[in-house]
Design a protein around this motif. Structure first.
Motif, mmCIF file in Angstrom:
data_model
loop_
_atom_site.group_PDB
_atom_site.id
_atom_site.type_symbol
_atom_site.label_atom_id
_atom_site.label_comp_id
_atom_site.label_asym_id
_atom_site.label_seq_id
_atom_site.Cartn_x
_atom_site.Cartn_y
_atom_site.Cartn_z
ATOM 1 N N ALA A 1 0.837 -1.217 0.000
ATOM 2 C CA ALA A 1 0.000 0.000 0.000
ATOM 3 C C ALA A 1 0.863 1.254 0.000
ATOM 4 O O ALA A 1 1.892 1.305 0.672
ATOM 5 N N ASN A 2 0.436 2.245 -0.754
ATOM 6 C CA ASN A 2 1.123 3.535 -0.744
ATOM 7 C C ASN A 2 0.686 4.323 0.481
ATOM 8 O O ASN A 2 -0.441 4.186 0.950
ATOM 9 N N ASN A 3 1.563 5.159 0.991
ATOM 10 C CA ASN A 3 1.247 6.050 2.131
ATOM 11 C C ASN A 3 0.685 5.299 3.328
ATOM 12 O O ASN A 3 -0.379 5.639 3.852
ATOM 13 N N GLN A 4 1.387 4.268 3.759
ATOM 14 C CA GLN A 4 0.881 3.454 4.865
ATOM 15 C C GLN A 4 0.816 4.228 6.186
ATOM 16 O O GLN A 4 -0.073 4.041 6.995
ATOM 17 N N LEU A 5 1.809 5.104 6.386
ATOM 18 C CA LEU A 5 1.838 5.874 7.641
ATOM 19 C C LEU A 5 0.866 7.040 7.517
ATOM 20 O O LEU A 5 0.940 7.790 6.538
ATOM 21 N N LEU A 6 -0.017 7.198 8.499
ATOM 22 C CA LEU A 6 -0.915 8.359 8.434
ATOM 23 C C LEU A 6 -0.086 9.631 8.529
ATOM 24 O O LEU A 6 -0.316 10.589 7.799
ATOM 25 N N GLU A 7 0.906 9.621 9.432
ATOM 26 C CA GLU A 7 1.833 10.761 9.549
ATOM 27 C C GLU A 7 3.228 10.198 9.744
ATOM 28 O O GLU A 7 3.382 9.062 10.221
ATOM 29 N N GLU A 8 4.233 10.999 9.426
ATOM 30 C CA GLU A 8 5.636 10.555 9.561
ATOM 31 C C GLU A 8 5.930 10.053 10.972
ATOM 32 O O GLU A 8 6.673 9.107 11.159
ATOM 33 N N LYS A 9 5.323 10.724 11.980
ATOM 34 C CA LYS A 9 5.596 10.347 13.383
ATOM 35 C C LYS A 9 5.252 8.874 13.653
ATOM 36 O O LYS A 9 5.818 8.249 14.545
ATOM 37 N N HIS A 10 4.329 8.329 12.875
ATOM 38 C CA HIS A 10 3.952 6.927 13.126
ATOM 39 C C HIS A 10 5.080 5.960 12.777
ATOM 40 O O HIS A 10 5.151 4.871 13.316
ATOM 41 N N GLY A 11 5.979 6.385 11.884
ATOM 42 C CA GLY A 11 7.156 5.568 11.576
ATOM 43 C C GLY A 11 8.068 5.489 12.790
ATOM 44 O O GLY A 11 8.636 4.427 13.105
ATOM 45 N N ILE A 12 8.174 6.613 13.487
ATOM 46 C CA ILE A 12 9.030 6.643 14.683
ATOM 47 C C ILE A 12 8.378 5.826 15.799
ATOM 48 O O ILE A 12 9.042 5.072 16.520
ATOM 49 N N GLU A 13 7.062 5.916 15.884
ATOM 50 C CA GLU A 13 6.365 5.128 16.917
ATOM 51 C C GLU A 13 6.514 3.624 16.686
ATOM 52 O O GLU A 13 6.665 2.856 17.633
ATOM 53 N N LEU A 14 6.504 3.212 15.421
ATOM 54 C CA LEU A 14 6.707 1.779 15.129
ATOM 55 C C LEU A 14 8.086 1.351 15.609
ATOM 56 O O LEU A 14 8.242 0.297 16.232
ATOM 57 N N ALA A 15 9.092 2.211 15.326
ATOM 58 C CA ALA A 15 10.467 1.887 15.734
ATOM 59 C C ALA A 15 10.541 1.761 17.258
ATOM 60 O O ALA A 15 11.152 0.828 17.790
ATOM 61 N N LYS A 16 9.867 2.682 17.964
ATOM 62 C CA LYS A 16 9.880 2.632 19.443
ATOM 63 C C LYS A 16 9.230 1.351 19.947
ATOM 64 O O LYS A 16 9.610 0.802 20.965
ATOM 65 N N LYS A 17 8.219 0.890 19.223
ATOM 66 C CA LYS A 17 7.525 -0.355 19.619
ATOM 67 C C LYS A 17 8.295 -1.595 19.210
ATOM 68 O O LYS A 17 7.887 -2.722 19.467
ATOM 69 N N GLY A 18 9.397 -1.383 18.468
ATOM 70 C CA GLY A 18 10.208 -2.527 18.032
ATOM 71 C C GLY A 18 9.615 -3.258 16.839
ATOM 72 O O GLY A 18 9.912 -4.429 16.601
#
Ligand SMILES: NC(=O)C1=CN([C@@H]2O[C@H](COP(=O)(O)OP(=O)(O)OC[C@H]3O[C@@H](n4cnc5c(N)ncnc54)[C@H](O)[C@@H]3O)[C@@H](O)[C@H]2O)C=CC1
Ligand SMILES: O=C(O)CCC(=O)C(=O)O
Length: 384
Positions: free
Chosen positions: A279-296
Motif C-alpha cells: 500500500a502507498n502512504n501506509q503511515l498516516l503521519e511521519e511520526k507513526h514511523g518513529i512510533e513503530l520503531a519505538k515499539k520494536g
C-alpha cells in the motif's frame, strides 16, 4: 472541457490556502470535463530528476480536500520512490474522483488522457487502486504518455506483477533481518487487501507453504483465495473481518489496500514483528514511523518495497524488457536490507533511514539535471 490550474486566482484567500498546501509541489492540475463527468486532479511533485511518473487512482472520495490530500502525498511519495529505485523520473500521481464500480466509461478515460496530453510530456501515468490496464487503453487513444499497458499494445503488461514480486523480495529481506533467514515458509502473515497486488502475494505465500490470514471487503476476492488454497496442499489461509486484521497474531502484516492504516488507533492493536506491504502512504503521519520503531516493529518503507511496478512502467519507456525489470526489482532486497541496517546502526527509524538515502540520491542527481521540459532535448529515450 475546461482547464483550471491551481495558480488561477478567483478567490484569493481560498487559493492561498491551496497554494500553501501544494508548497512542496511544482504543479497541480484540476481536470473537469462535464460531458463525461470526469473530475480529476493531477499532481506533479518534482521533475528535477526527469518527467513525473505515477499511477492514477480512482476512488469515491468523500470530499475534494480528501482527494487533494491523497494526490499530494502520493505524488511526493513517487519522487522518493523514483530516487530509491534509481530511475530518471520525478514524482507525480493522479486521482479520479468517482466510484470505480459504477462511474467508469471509455469516454471518461479518453477525457483524462486529453488532460495528460495537455501536460506535454511532463507527466506519465498508468494504473493504481481502482483502475486497470483496460481503462488506459482508452486513455491511450488521446495520449502516448501512458505506461503499464498490455504487451499487445507495446507495453510491459500488468505492473502489479513486478509490484507483487518486489513485495516478496521485501518480505525476504524482512525475514532475514528478523530471523536471520530469508525463507518465506516458517513465518506467519496477515494480508489486508486481495486486489491486483495482494492476491498475487497471497498466492505466492500459499505456494511457499506459509500460513496466512487475509481480509478484503470484496467477497469475490475472498472466495478466489479460498479456492486457491484448496488447490495447494502446502499453505493455509484463514479469513478475518476487515477491522480485525490489525490485531492478528501474525509475524508480518502485509497492507495491500488503502493508505493511512498505520495510525494512533491501529498501532495500539499491533502485535506484529514487522510491516511489509504494497500500500502507498501506509503511515498516516511521519511520526507513526518513529512510533513503530519505538515499539520494536520493523517497517519496510512503502515506497521502496512497492517499487517493482514503477521499475516496470519506467522501463517500458525505454522499450519493455522483462529481464531488465527483474534484475532491477531484485535490487529491492538489498536496498531494504541496507535501510534496516542503517536504521539499526544509527538508532533511527527505517523511515528516516530511507528518506535520508533518497534525499542523498536526489541531491546528487539534481546537480546534473535541471527542470524538465520537452523543449530541452531529453536524454531519456521516451515515447513521443
Ligand atoms: N498496482 C501496483 O502495481 C501498485 C500498487 N500500489 C499500492 O498497493 C495498494 C494495492 O494496489 P492494487 O492491488 O493495485 O489495488 P486494487 O484496487 O487492485 O486492490 C485493492 C484491494 O483492497 C481491497 N480493499 C479495499 N478496502 C479494503 C479494506 N478496508 N480492507 C481490506 N481490503 C480492502 C479491495 O477490495 C481490493 O481487492 C494500493 O495502495 C496501491 O496504491 C503501489 C505500487 C504499485
Ligand atoms: O503504475 C504503477 O504501477 C507504478 C507507478 C505508481 O504509481 C506507484 O508505484 O505507485
Amino acid at each position: 472541457m475546461s482547464f483550471l490550474t491551481a495558480s488561477s486566482k478567483n478567490d484569493e484567500i481560498e487559493n492561498m490556502s491551496l497554494l500553501e498546501k501544494m508548497s512542496e509541489h511544482e504543479q497541480v492540475v484540476f481536470c473537469n470535463d462535464p460531458s463525461t463527468n470526469l473530475k480529476a486532479i493531477i499532481a506533479i511533485h518534482s521533475t528535477k530528476l526527469g518527467p513525473a511518473i505515477g499511477g492514477c487512482r480512482m476512488h469515491p472520495y468523500e470530499s475534494f480536500d480528501e482527494a487533494l490530500d491523497d494526490v499530494l502525498r502520493l505524488s511526493k511519495g513517487m519522487s522518493y520512490k523514483c530516487a530509491a529505485a534509481d530511475v530518471d523520473f520525478g514524482g507525480g500521481k493522479a486521482v479520479i474522483i468517482g466510484d470505480p464500480l459504477t462511474d467508469k466509461s471509455p469516454e471518461l478515460f479518453r477525457a483524462f488522457g486529453q488532460f495528460v496530453e495537455s501536460l506535454g510530456g511532463r507527466f506519465y501515468t498508468g494504473t493504481d487502486m481502482g483502475t486497470t490496464m483496460e481503462d488506459f487503453i482508452h486513455a491511450m487513444k488521446e495520449t502516448n504518455n501512458v505506461v503499464g499497458i498490455p504487451e499487445a499494445y507495446g507495453g510491459g503488461g500488468d505492473s502489479s506483477v513486478p509490484t507483487a514480486e518486489s513485495v516478496i523480495y521485501g518480505l525476504k529481506a524482512t525475514n532475514k533481518m528478523l530471523f536471520g533467514n530469508e525463507s518465506l515458509q516458517p513465518v506467519t502473515y496477515a494480508i489486508q487487501g486481495l486486489g491486483k497486488v495482494g492476491f498475487k502475494v497471497a498466492e505466492r505465500l500459499l505456494k511457499e507453504g506459509a500460513t496466512i490470514c487475509v481480509s478484503d471487503v470484496n467477497v469475490d476476492s475472498i472466495q478466489a483465495i479460498q479456492e486457491k488454497a484448496a488447490q495447494t496442499s502446502e499453505g493455509t489461509v484463514t479469513i478475518v473481518e476487515t477491522n480485525e486484521i490489525y490485531s492478528q497474531k501474525a509475524d508480518v502484516y502485509i497492507p495491500c489496500a488503502m493508505g493511512g492504516i498505520i495510525n494512533d488507533t491501529t498501532i495500539d492493536q499491533f502485535q506484529f514483528k514487522a510491516i511489509a506491504g504494497s500500500a502507498n502512504n501506509q503511515l498516516l503521519e511521519e511520526k507513526h514511523g518513529i512510533e513503530l520503531a519505538k515499539k520494536g516493529i520493523l517497517y519496510a518503507p512503502d515506497y521502496i518495497i512497492n517499487s517493482g511496478g514503477l521499475i516496470q512502467v519506467s522501463d517500458e519507456l525505454y522499450g519493455a524488457n522483462k529481464e531488465r525489470v527483474l534484475l532491477k526489482t531484485k535490487e529491492i532486497y538489498n536496498t531494504i536490507l541496507e535501510v534496516y541496517k542503517q536504521a539499526d546502526l544509527y538508532q533511527i527509524s527505517t523511515v528516516e533511514a530511507a528518506n535520508q538515502l533518497c534525499e542523498r540520491v536526489m541531491a546528487n542527481r539534481e546537480k546534473r539535471n535541471s527542470f524538465y521540459t520537452r523543449s530541452i532535448s531529453p536524454k531519456w529515450n521516451l515515447r513521443h
